[in-house]
Enzyme design. Structure first.
Site, PDB file in Angstrom:
ATOM      1  N   LYS A  47     -11.228   1.901  52.236  1.00  0.00           N
ATOM      2  CA  LYS A  47     -10.456   3.156  52.289  1.00  0.00           C
ATOM      3  C   LYS A  47     -10.609   3.944  50.987  1.00  0.00           C
ATOM      4  O   LYS A  47     -10.469   5.165  50.987  1.00  0.00           O
ATOM      5  CB  LYS A  47      -8.991   2.881  52.638  1.00  0.00           C
ATOM      6  CG  LYS A  47      -8.201   2.024  51.648  1.00  0.00           C
ATOM      7  CD  LYS A  47      -7.614   2.787  50.496  1.00  0.00           C
ATOM      8  CE  LYS A  47      -7.025   1.884  49.434  1.00  0.00           C
ATOM      9  NZ  LYS A  47      -6.556   2.604  48.243  1.00  0.00           N
ATOM     10  N   GLY A  79      -2.126  -2.970  51.556  1.00  0.00           N
ATOM     11  CA  GLY A  79      -1.442  -2.034  52.444  1.00  0.00           C
ATOM     12  C   GLY A  79      -1.247  -0.697  51.755  1.00  0.00           C
ATOM     13  O   GLY A  79      -1.723  -0.497  50.636  1.00  0.00           O
ATOM     14  N   ASP A 113      -3.284   2.118  54.991  1.00  0.00           N
ATOM     15  CA  ASP A 113      -3.706   2.386  53.612  1.00  0.00           C
ATOM     16  C   ASP A 113      -4.640   3.592  53.555  1.00  0.00           C
ATOM     17  O   ASP A 113      -4.632   4.357  52.581  1.00  0.00           O
ATOM     18  CB  ASP A 113      -4.400   1.141  53.039  1.00  0.00           C
ATOM     19  CG  ASP A 113      -4.294   1.070  51.526  1.00  0.00           C
ATOM     20  OD1 ASP A 113      -3.707   1.977  50.916  1.00  0.00           O
ATOM     21  OD2 ASP A 113      -4.812   0.090  50.946  1.00  0.00           O
ATOM     22  N   GLU A 151     -11.377   2.641  42.158  1.00  0.00           N
ATOM     23  CA  GLU A 151     -12.319   1.595  42.583  1.00  0.00           C
ATOM     24  C   GLU A 151     -13.447   2.123  43.477  1.00  0.00           C
ATOM     25  O   GLU A 151     -14.544   1.583  43.490  1.00  0.00           O
ATOM     26  CB  GLU A 151     -11.564   0.495  43.337  1.00  0.00           C
ATOM     27  CG  GLU A 151     -10.614  -0.348  42.484  1.00  0.00           C
ATOM     28  CD  GLU A 151     -11.313  -1.541  41.841  1.00  0.00           C
ATOM     29  OE1 GLU A 151     -12.558  -1.580  41.789  1.00  0.00           O
ATOM     30  OE2 GLU A 151     -10.586  -2.444  41.374  1.00  0.00           O
ATOM     31  N   GLY A 210      -1.561  -3.119  34.615  1.00  0.00           N
ATOM     32  CA  GLY A 210      -1.785  -1.722  34.980  1.00  0.00           C
ATOM     33  C   GLY A 210      -0.686  -1.282  35.930  1.00  0.00           C
ATOM     34  O   GLY A 210       0.353  -1.945  36.067  1.00  0.00           O
ATOM     35  N   ARG A 244      -2.792  -6.013  25.907  1.00  0.00           N
ATOM     36  CA  ARG A 244      -2.325  -5.547  24.592  1.00  0.00           C
ATOM     37  C   ARG A 244      -0.940  -6.121  24.282  1.00  0.00           C
ATOM     38  O   ARG A 244       0.008  -5.916  25.055  1.00  0.00           O
ATOM     39  CB  ARG A 244      -2.241  -4.021  24.576  1.00  0.00           C
ATOM     40  CG  ARG A 244      -3.594  -3.336  24.560  1.00  0.00           C
ATOM     41  CD  ARG A 244      -3.491  -1.883  24.114  1.00  0.00           C
ATOM     42  NE  ARG A 244      -2.419  -1.129  24.748  1.00  0.00           N
ATOM     43  CZ  ARG A 244      -1.334  -0.716  24.116  1.00  0.00           C
ATOM     44  NH1 ARG A 244      -1.145  -0.986  22.826  1.00  0.00           N
ATOM     45  NH2 ARG A 244      -0.418  -0.027  24.766  1.00  0.00           N
ATOM     46  N   THR A 258      -3.867   6.807  51.174  1.00  0.00           N
ATOM     47  CA  THR A 258      -4.782   7.113  50.068  1.00  0.00           C
ATOM     48  C   THR A 258      -5.484   8.457  50.277  1.00  0.00           C
ATOM     49  O   THR A 258      -5.761   9.172  49.313  1.00  0.00           O
ATOM     50  CB  THR A 258      -5.802   5.966  49.900  1.00  0.00           C
ATOM     51  OG1 THR A 258      -5.110   4.728  49.974  1.00  0.00           O
ATOM     52  CG2 THR A 258      -6.480   6.024  48.562  1.00  0.00           C
ATOM     53  N   ALA A 285       1.743   2.760  43.749  1.00  0.00           N
ATOM     54  CA  ALA A 285       2.649   2.071  42.824  1.00  0.00           C
ATOM     55  C   ALA A 285       3.879   2.904  42.458  1.00  0.00           C
ATOM     56  O   ALA A 285       5.015   2.424  42.538  1.00  0.00           O
ATOM     57  CB  ALA A 285       1.869   1.685  41.571  1.00  0.00           C
ATOM     58  N   SER A 322      -2.975   9.285  44.701  1.00  0.00           N
ATOM     59  CA  SER A 322      -4.148   8.401  44.773  1.00  0.00           C
ATOM     60  C   SER A 322      -5.192   8.803  43.737  1.00  0.00           C
ATOM     61  O   SER A 322      -5.601   9.966  43.662  1.00  0.00           O
ATOM     62  CB  SER A 322      -4.767   8.469  46.169  1.00  0.00           C
ATOM     63  OG  SER A 322      -6.123   8.059  46.100  1.00  0.00           O
TER      64      SER A 322
END
Ligand SMILES: NC(=O)C1=CN([C@@H]2O[C@H](COP(=O)(O)OP(=O)(O)OC[C@H]3O[C@@H](n4cnc5c(N)ncnc54)[C@H](O)[C@@H]3O)[C@@H](O)[C@H]2O)C=CC1
Ligand SMILES: O=C(CO)COP(=O)(O)O
Length: 337
Positions: A189, A134, A242, A279, A11, A33, A246, A138, A252
């Site tokens: 967070k 942290g 973090d 999440e 991911g 995949r 976020t 990405a 985010s």
């Protein structure tokens, strides 16, 4: 001799951390995949999650789990929390003894309420375990913006050895021995970021966002300390760092979910429209179970859970929060209060 890294889960974040490691050492990324694995290896691109970013030529991907894992010296797990145990059980058959396992995953397992590092210890006992965490969105890292992270492990020597595998000119990696605190900082967070997004979606101001972040940090610290984290950890990269990234970033996914909830969309339609994991949605329920068990007041997290799972609206959540009594701001955080 080169240290071989295997990253499980292609991911956004697994691919990004694999790209960081591949600049330093031979790295294999496992993708579910085969077509995606082929694209990463030959076109140096992950069209599913990071279509606009080039990956290092040296990064190799495979959909064959045994091929990814059998020779690795360090295993990195980047599968979302509800699939983490199953993926690790599949990996375990091929993993050599004593290989350190690093979790990138920021969630808790529904049912067991376990942190990912606890699952690692249960599924592959005897392997050193740590978390890399942290303020690390990405896409920013792949775009070449500077960032910092923490490698948290009980064993400082192993942490130091792993630090260098992920470090780059623009990616600083610190160490911390407080695995519980660092891991919980990353988990909790996400729930607060949903609340921050809800405030933004409702049209609240910058003062509101700052209040949510700061009161959110008090809730994170309260539960984190009750579960064994070190108080200072929550003002570090894995805690406050973090949380700020976020709660404020338009990148985010958790904040994005909150913003759409604030605009009145239902949780089911928001999740159905996303191809990535947020999440905090599932974790909010586990967090409230832990808060109840440990006698921790977490009013913001409670409202997030109610909006995500009990049909409360974002407006009702904020109206409810504003009606609460406000006591000492460090209650449950400072030992004497
Ligand atoms: N994206 C980011 O910027 C960051 C993400 N994280 C954390 O990293 C973890 C992974 O997140 P992302 O890579 O962003 O998620 P993502 O949604 O971009 O990708 C998830 C990946 O896991 C795979 N996967 C899902 N369920 C699986 C299962 N049951 N078995 C095997 N593979 C499965 C998917 O195929 C996909 O490749 C999450 O816990 C997230 O909170 C942490 C730091 C930064
Ligand atoms: O953990 C993250 C940044 O550190 C990523 O946050 P999101 O999962 O909300 O995108």
């Amino acid at each position: 001799m080169d240290i071989r890294v295997a990253v499980i889960g292609a991911g956004s974040w697994g691919t990004t951390v694999a790209a960081l490691a591949a600049r330093n050492t031979p790295t294999t990324l496992w993708a579910r995949r085969p077509e995606l694995a082929e694209q990463i290896t030959t076109e140096h691109r992950n069209g599913d999650y990071l279509p606009d970013h080039d990956l290092p030529d040296a990064l190799v991907a495979t959909a064959d789990l045994e091929e990814a894992v059998r020779d690795c010296d360090v295993l990195v797990m980047a599968v979302p929390s509800q699939g983490f145990r199953g993926a690790l059980e599949d990996v375990a058959e091929h993993l050599r003894p004593w290989v350190p396992v690093v979790s990138l995953t920021k969630g808790l397992e529904i049912g067991t309420r376990m942190r990912m590092s606890e699952i690692v210890t249960e599924v592959v006992p005897g392997h050193p375990v740590g978390v890399l965490t942290g303020p690390n969105l990405a896409k920013e890292i792949l775009a070449g913006h500077a960032a910092a992270a923490v490698m948290a492990m009980d064993d400082h020597n192993v942490a130091q050895a792993l630090q260098g595998l992920f470090r780059g000119e623009l990616f600083r990696v610190y160490t911390n021995e407080d695995v519980v605190g660092c891991e919980l900082g990353g988990v909790l967070k996400n729930v607060i970021a949903i609340a921050a997004g809800m405030a933004d979606g409702l049209g609240a101001g910058d003062n509101t966002r700052a209040a949510v972040i700061t009161r959110g940090l008090a809730e994170i610290s309260r539960l984190g300390i009750a579960l064994g984290g070190e108080p200072f950890t929550f003002s570090g990269l894995a805690g406050m760092g973090d949380l700020i990234a976020t709660c404020t970033s338009t990148q985010s996914r958790n904040r994005h979910v909150g913003e759409r909830l604030g605009r009145g969309e239902s949780i089911d339609e928001i999740i159905a429209a996303m191809n990535m994991v947020a999440e905090g949605v599932k974790t909010s329920r586990v967090v409230m179970e832990l808060a109840g068990e440990n006698g921790c007041e977490m009013p913001i997290a409670a409202e997030v859970e109610a909006v995500c799972h009990e049909g409360r609206t974002a407006l009702e959540a904020y109206t409810g929060l504003l009606k609460r009594d406000s006591g000492h701001e460090l209650a449950g955080v400072r030992p004497d209060l």
